[in-house]
Write a protein that holds these residues in place. Structure first.
Motif, PDB file in Angstrom:
ATOM      1  N   ALA A  67     -19.626  41.670  18.838  1.00  0.00           N
ATOM      2  CA  ALA A  67     -19.892  40.606  19.548  1.00  0.00           C
ATOM      3  C   ALA A  67     -19.478  40.210  20.779  1.00  0.00           C
ATOM      4  CB  ALA A  67     -20.023  39.247  18.687  1.00  0.00           C
ATOM      5  N   ALA A  68     -17.832  40.385  20.858  1.00  0.00           N
ATOM      6  CA  ALA A  68     -17.240  40.146  22.212  1.00  0.00           C
ATOM      7  C   ALA A  68     -17.445  41.376  23.308  1.00  0.00           C
ATOM      8  CB  ALA A  68     -15.667  40.175  21.930  1.00  0.00           C
ATOM      9  N   TYR A  69     -17.928  42.259  22.888  1.00  0.00           N
ATOM     10  CA  TYR A  69     -18.228  43.558  23.967  1.00  0.00           C
ATOM     11  C   TYR A  69     -19.615  43.173  24.404  1.00  0.00           C
ATOM     12  CZ  TYR A  69     -19.439  47.781  26.293  1.00  0.00           C
ATOM     13  OH  TYR A  69     -20.003  48.813  26.975  1.00  0.00           O
ATOM     14  N   GLY A  70     -20.652  42.873  23.553  1.00  0.00           N
ATOM     15  CA  GLY A  70     -22.028  42.544  23.799  1.00  0.00           C
ATOM     16  C   GLY A  70     -22.052  41.243  24.783  1.00  0.00           C
ATOM     17  N   THR A  71     -21.382  40.176  24.367  1.00  0.00           N
ATOM     18  CA  THR A  71     -21.079  39.121  25.359  1.00  0.00           C
ATOM     19  C   THR A  71     -20.663  39.326  26.689  1.00  0.00           C
ATOM     20  OG1 THR A  71     -20.826  37.566  23.445  1.00  0.00           O
ATOM     21  CG2 THR A  71     -20.119  36.761  25.530  1.00  0.00           C
ATOM     22  N   ALA A  72     -19.550  40.097  26.550  1.00  0.00           N
ATOM     23  CA  ALA A  72     -18.841  40.390  27.927  1.00  0.00           C
ATOM     24  C   ALA A  72     -19.720  41.341  28.989  1.00  0.00           C
ATOM     25  CB  ALA A  72     -17.526  41.142  27.697  1.00  0.00           C
ATOM     26  N   LYS A  73     -20.264  42.426  28.297  1.00  0.00           N
ATOM     27  CA  LYS A  73     -21.114  43.318  29.089  1.00  0.00           C
ATOM     28  C   LYS A  73     -22.461  42.759  29.621  1.00  0.00           C
ATOM     29  CE  LYS A  73     -21.768  47.944  30.229  1.00  0.00           C
ATOM     30  NZ  LYS A  73     -21.531  48.448  31.428  1.00  0.00           N
ATOM     31  N   SER A  74     -23.033  41.913  28.502  1.00  0.00           N
ATOM     32  CA  SER A  74     -24.196  41.174  29.260  1.00  0.00           C
ATOM     33  C   SER A  74     -23.887  39.825  30.181  1.00  0.00           C
ATOM     34  CB  SER A  74     -24.821  40.240  27.957  1.00  0.00           C
ATOM     35  OG  SER A  74     -25.387  41.442  27.239  1.00  0.00           O
ATOM     36  N   GLY A  75     -22.782  39.242  29.982  1.00  0.00           N
ATOM     37  CA  GLY A  75     -22.619  38.273  30.835  1.00  0.00           C
ATOM     38  C   GLY A  75     -21.947  38.989  32.206  1.00  0.00           C
ATOM     39  N   THR A  76     -21.511  40.293  32.284  1.00  0.00           N
ATOM     40  CA  THR A  76     -21.409  40.720  33.731  1.00  0.00           C
ATOM     41  C   THR A  76     -22.817  40.967  34.515  1.00  0.00           C
ATOM     42  OG1 THR A  76     -21.251  42.925  33.043  1.00  0.00           O
ATOM     43  CG2 THR A  76     -19.049  41.927  33.226  1.00  0.00           C
ATOM     44  N   GLY A  77     -23.642  41.425  33.658  1.00  0.00           N
ATOM     45  CA  GLY A  77     -24.959  41.494  34.265  1.00  0.00           C
ATOM     46  C   GLY A  77     -25.662  40.479  34.678  1.00  0.00           C
ATOM     47  N   ILE A  78     -25.715  39.127  33.750  1.00  0.00           N
ATOM     48  CA  ILE A  78     -25.825  37.798  34.285  1.00  0.00           C
ATOM     49  C   ILE A  78     -25.447  37.529  35.573  1.00  0.00           C
ATOM     50  CG2 ILE A  78     -26.066  35.510  33.418  1.00  0.00           C
ATOM     51  CD1 ILE A  78     -26.157  36.354  30.549  1.00  0.00           C
ATOM     52  N   CYS A  79     -23.912  37.654  35.775  1.00  0.00           N
ATOM     53  CA  CYS A  79     -23.337  37.307  36.915  1.00  0.00           C
ATOM     54  C   CYS A  79     -23.864  38.022  38.118  1.00  0.00           C
ATOM     55  CB  CYS A  79     -22.106  37.450  36.783  1.00  0.00           C
ATOM     56  SG  CYS A  79     -21.094  36.335  35.534  1.00  0.00           S
ATOM     57  N   SER A  80     -24.338  39.299  37.823  1.00  0.00           N
ATOM     58  CA  SER A  80     -24.669  40.259  39.006  1.00  0.00           C
ATOM     59  C   SER A  80     -26.078  39.863  39.532  1.00  0.00           C
ATOM     60  CB  SER A  80     -24.548  41.503  38.727  1.00  0.00           C
ATOM     61  OG  SER A  80     -25.125  42.481  39.597  1.00  0.00           O
ATOM     62  N   MET A  81     -26.942  39.533  38.297  1.00  0.00           N
ATOM     63  CA  MET A  81     -28.161  39.134  38.397  1.00  0.00           C
ATOM     64  C   MET A  81     -28.374  37.786  39.059  1.00  0.00           C
ATOM     65  SD  MET A  81     -30.888  36.951  37.017  1.00  0.00           S
ATOM     66  CE  MET A  81     -29.963  36.322  35.812  1.00  0.00           C
ATOM     67  N   ALA A  82     -27.568  36.883  38.627  1.00  0.00           N
ATOM     68  CA  ALA A  82     -27.432  35.544  39.166  1.00  0.00           C
ATOM     69  C   ALA A  82     -27.572  35.416  41.101  1.00  0.00           C
ATOM     70  CB  ALA A  82     -26.580  34.515  38.746  1.00  0.00           C
ATOM     71  N   VAL A  83     -26.846  36.497  41.325  1.00  0.00           N
ATOM     72  CA  VAL A  83     -26.657  36.510  43.029  1.00  0.00           C
ATOM     73  C   VAL A  83     -28.188  36.624  43.537  1.00  0.00           C
ATOM     74  CG1 VAL A  83     -25.818  37.817  44.786  1.00  0.00           C
ATOM     75  CG2 VAL A  83     -24.571  37.202  42.895  1.00  0.00           C
ATOM     76  N   ILE A  84     -28.987  37.672  42.921  1.00  0.00           N
ATOM     77  CA  ILE A  84     -30.505  37.952  43.684  1.00  0.00           C
ATOM     78  C   ILE A  84     -31.413  36.818  43.119  1.00  0.00           C
ATOM     79  CG2 ILE A  84     -32.181  39.713  43.418  1.00  0.00           C
ATOM     80  CD1 ILE A  84     -29.890  41.593  42.628  1.00  0.00           C
ATOM     81  N   ARG A  85     -31.330  36.485  41.865  1.00  0.00           N
ATOM     82  CA  ARG A  85     -32.324  35.671  41.390  1.00  0.00           C
ATOM     83  C   ARG A  85     -31.833  34.335  40.281  1.00  0.00           C
ATOM     84  NH1 ARG A  85     -37.814  37.673  40.405  1.00  0.00           N
ATOM     85  NH2 ARG A  85     -37.987  35.368  39.944  1.00  0.00           N
ATOM     86  N   PRO A  86     -31.218  33.514  41.046  1.00  0.00           N
ATOM     87  CA  PRO A  86     -30.670  31.998  40.204  1.00  0.00           C
ATOM     88  C   PRO A  86     -31.464  31.647  39.393  1.00  0.00           C
ATOM     89  CG  PRO A  86     -30.469  31.793  42.550  1.00  0.00           C
ATOM     90  CD  PRO A  86     -31.060  33.300  42.380  1.00  0.00           C
ATOM     91  N   ASP A  87     -32.835  31.609  39.648  1.00  0.00           N
ATOM     92  CA  ASP A  87     -33.891  30.863  38.720  1.00  0.00           C
ATOM     93  C   ASP A  87     -33.679  31.631  37.493  1.00  0.00           C
ATOM     94  OD1 ASP A  87     -34.881  32.789  40.457  1.00  0.00           O
ATOM     95  OD2 ASP A  87     -36.665  32.627  39.687  1.00  0.00           O
ATOM     96  N   LEU A  88     -33.299  32.736  37.048  1.00  0.00           N
ATOM     97  CA  LEU A  88     -33.516  33.561  35.781  1.00  0.00           C
ATOM     98  C   LEU A  88     -32.452  33.367  35.042  1.00  0.00           C
ATOM     99  CD1 LEU A  88     -35.392  36.912  36.925  1.00  0.00           C
ATOM    100  CD2 LEU A  88     -36.526  34.853  36.042  1.00  0.00           C
ATOM    101  N   ILE A  89     -31.374  32.782  35.335  1.00  0.00           N
ATOM    102  CA  ILE A  89     -30.246  32.521  34.721  1.00  0.00           C
ATOM    103  C   ILE A  89     -30.473  32.410  33.264  1.00  0.00           C
ATOM    104  CG2 ILE A  89     -27.941  31.337  34.245  1.00  0.00           C
ATOM    105  CD1 ILE A  89     -27.593  31.311  37.233  1.00  0.00           C
ATOM    106  N   MET A  90     -31.142  31.114  32.943  1.00  0.00           N
ATOM    107  CA  MET A  90     -31.505  30.741  31.427  1.00  0.00           C
ATOM    108  C   MET A  90     -32.113  31.813  30.741  1.00  0.00           C
ATOM    109  SD  MET A  90     -29.468  28.360  31.218  1.00  0.00           S
ATOM    110  CE  MET A  90     -29.731  27.880  29.801  1.00  0.00           C
ATOM    111  N   LYS A  91     -33.122  32.473  31.302  1.00  0.00           N
ATOM    112  CA  LYS A  91     -33.753  33.430  30.767  1.00  0.00           C
ATOM    113  C   LYS A  91     -32.968  34.683  30.087  1.00  0.00           C
ATOM    114  CE  LYS A  91     -38.455  35.064  31.292  1.00  0.00           C
ATOM    115  NZ  LYS A  91     -39.465  35.342  32.299  1.00  0.00           N
ATOM    116  N   SER A  92     -31.847  34.915  30.933  1.00  0.00           N
ATOM    117  CA  SER A  92     -31.034  36.231  30.879  1.00  0.00           C
ATOM    118  C   SER A  92     -29.898  35.660  29.806  1.00  0.00           C
ATOM    119  CB  SER A  92     -30.381  36.377  32.192  1.00  0.00           C
ATOM    120  OG  SER A  92     -31.402  36.640  33.102  1.00  0.00           O
ATOM    121  N   ILE A  93     -29.635  34.338  29.217  1.00  0.00           N
ATOM    122  CA  ILE A  93     -28.874  34.377  28.168  1.00  0.00           C
ATOM    123  C   ILE A  93     -29.061  34.990  26.974  1.00  0.00           C
ATOM    124  CG2 ILE A  93     -27.749  32.215  27.012  1.00  0.00           C
ATOM    125  CD1 ILE A  93     -26.865  32.395  29.910  1.00  0.00           C
ATOM    126  N   VAL A  94     -30.314  35.227  26.737  1.00  0.00           N
ATOM    127  CA  VAL A  94     -30.837  35.887  25.457  1.00  0.00           C
ATOM    128  C   VAL A  94     -29.949  36.876  24.895  1.00  0.00           C
ATOM    129  CG1 VAL A  94     -32.540  37.152  24.016  1.00  0.00           C
ATOM    130  CG2 VAL A  94     -33.133  35.158  25.887  1.00  0.00           C
TER     131      VAL A  94
END
Length: 174
Positions: free
Chosen positions: A38-65
């Motif tokens: 769970a920790a690895y999945g959260t951390a790895k996905s979280g880094t992707g969300i942070c990177s994605m938020a720079v390009i498309r901040p409107d998709l942050i909540m969708k990317s929490i899945v």
């Protein structure tokens, strides 16, 4: 003078005093390995969300899945750990039950570790790809579901192993 090993009751060959150790290790393995997944999945996905938020901040909540799905893996381990802990009794705990509980803890723990790793990798790449092509979102969700179900399979088998011990007891010393 030779020592006589009792044939029934606590301390017997069927119910040695060390049998609860294996059950406790099963509960620990369930929690530790699913928490790692769970920790690895959260951390790895979280880094992707942070990177994605720079390009498309409107998709942050969708990317929490992916983060939510990784967290569910830890719940599987918690459920099995509680089941194992509730079935343990130091005075009436057969070695057979201890080994089954160890197996059930390892089953859910290692499958949770694998599922969490898969969720993290897919989640990271999926949310980054969704930032560039929003139609990728549905495909990412489907792949995440397939990764999550690996942990669910481990929990189902662990429950079967845990409940296979019902009716066993150590008997009474003569």
């Amino acid at each position: 003078m030779a020592s006589v090993i009792p044939t029934s009751g606590p301390g017997s060959l069927k119910c040695p005093y060390y049998a609860p150790f294996f059950g406790a290790m099963g509960a620990a393995a369930a929690m530790v390995f699913t928490a790692f997944g769970a920790a690895y999945g959260t951390a790895k996905s979280g880094t992707g969300i942070c990177s994605m938020a720079v390009i498309r901040p409107d998709l942050i909540m969708k990317s929490i899945v992916p983060v939510v799905m990784a967290g569910i893996i830890g719940i599987y381990g918690l459920v099995i750990s509680v089941l194992i802990g509730n079935s343990m009794a130091a005075s009436n705990y057969p070695l057979y039950e201890g080994m089954l509980d160890l197996g059930s803890g390892l089953c859910v723990g290692l499958s949770g570790l694998a599922a969490g790793t898969a969720i993290g990798i897919v989640g990271d790449s999926g949310v980054r790809g969704t930032a560039q092509q929003p139609r990728l979102f549905v495909g990412m969700i489907l792949i995440l579901i397939f990764a999550e179900v690996l942990g669910l399979y481990g929990m189902i088998v662990a429950i079967i192993l845990n409940t296979a011990t019902s009716g066993l007891d150590c008997g009474h010393a003569a």
